[in-house]
Design a protein around this motif. Structure first.
Motif, short mmCIF file in Angstrom:
data_model
loop_
_atom_site.label_atom_id
_atom_site.label_comp_id
_atom_site.label_asym_id
_atom_site.label_seq_id
_atom_site.Cartn_x
_atom_site.Cartn_y
_atom_site.Cartn_z
N ASP A 153 35.57 73.31 46.26
CA ASP A 153 35.68 73.97 45.32
C ASP A 153 35.53 72.61 44.19
O ASP A 153 36.46 71.93 43.97
N PRO A 154 34.68 72.86 43.08
CA PRO A 154 34.71 71.93 42.01
C PRO A 154 35.98 71.88 41.17
O PRO A 154 36.24 70.85 40.66
N GLU A 155 36.79 73.05 41.13
CA GLU A 155 37.81 72.80 40.29
C GLU A 155 39.00 72.12 41.05
O GLU A 155 40.21 71.65 40.55
N VAL A 156 39.01 72.25 42.39
CA VAL A 156 40.01 71.42 43.10
C VAL A 156 39.52 69.91 43.44
O VAL A 156 40.34 69.16 43.21
N GLU A 157 38.20 69.60 43.52
CA GLU A 157 37.79 68.36 43.74
C GLU A 157 37.98 67.52 42.25
O GLU A 157 37.31 67.79 41.12
N ALA A 158 39.16 66.68 42.22
CA ALA A 158 39.26 65.80 41.06
C ALA A 158 38.21 64.69 40.88
O ALA A 158 37.90 64.04 41.90
N GLU A 159 38.05 64.49 39.66
CA GLU A 159 37.23 63.05 39.16
C GLU A 159 37.91 61.87 39.48
O GLU A 159 39.35 62.05 39.22
N PRO A 160 37.60 60.93 40.07
CA PRO A 160 38.35 59.63 40.48
C PRO A 160 38.63 59.11 38.98
O PRO A 160 37.69 59.00 37.94
N ASP A 161 39.96 58.44 38.88
CA ASP A 161 40.08 57.71 37.87
C ASP A 161 39.20 56.58 37.49
O ASP A 161 38.97 55.67 38.41
N THR A 162 38.92 56.09 36.17
CA THR A 162 37.99 54.96 35.81
C THR A 162 39.05 54.12 35.19
O THR A 162 40.18 54.60 34.43
N ARG A 163 38.60 52.75 35.03
CA ARG A 163 39.51 52.04 34.18
C ARG A 163 38.37 50.90 33.56
O ARG A 163 37.37 50.81 34.46
N GLU A 164 38.70 50.21 32.35
CA GLU A 164 37.98 49.22 31.93
C GLU A 164 38.29 47.96 32.52
O GLU A 164 39.44 47.56 32.66
N ALA A 165 37.25 47.28 32.90
CA ALA A 165 37.26 45.80 33.61
C ALA A 165 36.48 44.96 32.77
O ALA A 165 35.08 45.00 32.74
N VAL A 166 37.09 43.77 32.66
CA VAL A 166 36.47 42.60 32.04
C VAL A 166 36.06 41.50 33.02
O VAL A 166 37.04 40.69 33.50
N LEU A 167 34.78 41.22 33.38
CA LEU A 167 34.48 40.18 34.53
C LEU A 167 33.75 39.01 33.90
O LEU A 167 32.84 39.35 32.77
N SER A 168 34.11 37.99 34.26
CA SER A 168 33.68 36.58 33.67
C SER A 168 33.07 35.99 34.82
O SER A 168 33.57 35.74 35.66
N ALA A 169 31.41 35.62 34.64
CA ALA A 169 30.80 34.76 35.96
C ALA A 169 30.37 33.54 35.29
O ALA A 169 29.81 33.47 33.96
N LEU A 170 30.70 32.61 35.86
CA LEU A 170 30.39 31.20 35.76
C LEU A 170 29.03 31.09 36.33
O LEU A 170 28.81 31.24 37.61
N VAL A 171 27.89 30.87 35.54
CA VAL A 171 26.50 30.79 36.51
C VAL A 171 25.83 29.42 36.03
O VAL A 171 26.17 29.08 35.05
N LEU A 172 25.05 28.89 36.91
CA LEU A 172 23.86 27.93 36.55
C LEU A 172 23.13 28.38 35.32
O LEU A 172 22.55 29.41 35.10
N ASN A 173 22.83 27.28 34.35
CA ASN A 173 22.21 27.84 33.36
C ASN A 173 20.67 27.57 33.43
O ASN A 173 20.17 26.44 33.27
#
Length: 219
Positions: A45-65
């Motif tokens: 049932d779409p009314e029963v199926e709840a949407e998963p909670d989302t959150r904002e995440a900040v990812l910092s990646a160190l990479v070769l230039n």
């Protein structure tokens, strides 16, 4: 006589029902179930199926230039259909390395998957999810109708911004700060008539003496 006819009619009706069955509702009258089926084939049932909670995440990646690293990172996230809010890249204190700052909004499993996928990318050295205390900044250039230069300059100062270009028809203001400061400034400038906006996306470092990258290759 009448009683005999009624009995005969009821008998014929019962016999017809027995032969043809009860008449069901028409196609338009039948209920149409909604909602997807799960792996066991059970409809949810779409009314029963709840949407998963989302959150904002900040990812910092160190990479070769090296050339193409930003295209590889953005291509990875596009293929996996992660919800990217901003993606920036810039040099670090060492010209050998760059730092990618990525802001995503996903459910918890999606955030963990994003970190793992980014760590697998060949030029990536380390990936860190920044804490809520991290210093985050964004720059916005806002071109506004030039009819009220004094008022526009006053509003820019209110948000620690400044006028960087002006002519008779338009004024361009620079505002730097956290995301909510940029959003509030844009809302305020709307009253003067905004012509164009460009935003850099979030750049971020861990607060205090905490290192943003887990480690450097030379350490």
């Amino acid at each position: 006589m009448s009683s005999d006819r009624t009995t005969e009619t009821e008998s014929n009706t019962a016999e017809n029902v027995h032969r043809t069955g009860l008449k069901g509702p028409g196609p338009d009258e039948r209920p149409h179930p909604q909602g997807r089926r799960n792996s066991q084939g059970i409809r949810i049932d779409p009314e029963v199926e709840a949407e998963p909670d989302t959150r904002e995440a900040v990812l910092s990646a160190l990479v070769l230039n090296e050339p193409g690293v930003l295209a590889r990172a953005s291509g990875l996230f596009a293929r996996r259909q992660f919800n990217i809010e901003s993606l920036t890249v810039g040099t670090t204190q060492s010209e050998e390395y760059s730092r990618i700052t990525l802001v995503i909004r996903e459910p918890e499993p999606g955030i963990e998957q994003a970190k793992k996928q980014l760590e697998k990318l060949v030029p990536v050295i380390s990936v860190t999810e920044l804490t809520d205390e991290a210093v985050r900044r964004e720059l916005a250039l806002i071109k506004i109708e030039g009819e009220h230069p004094d008022q526009i300059a006053a509003v820019a100062e209110m948000y620690d911004g400044r006028v960087v270009d002006a002519c008779a028809d338009a004024i361009t203001v620079e505002v730097t700060g956290p995301k909510n400061t940029i959003e509030n400034a844009l809302d305020t400038f709307e009253r003067f008539g905004v012509r164009e906006i460009v935003r850099t996306g979030t750049a971020a470092l861990e607060a205090g003496a905490n290192a943003t990258a887990k480690h450097w290759p030379d350490e």
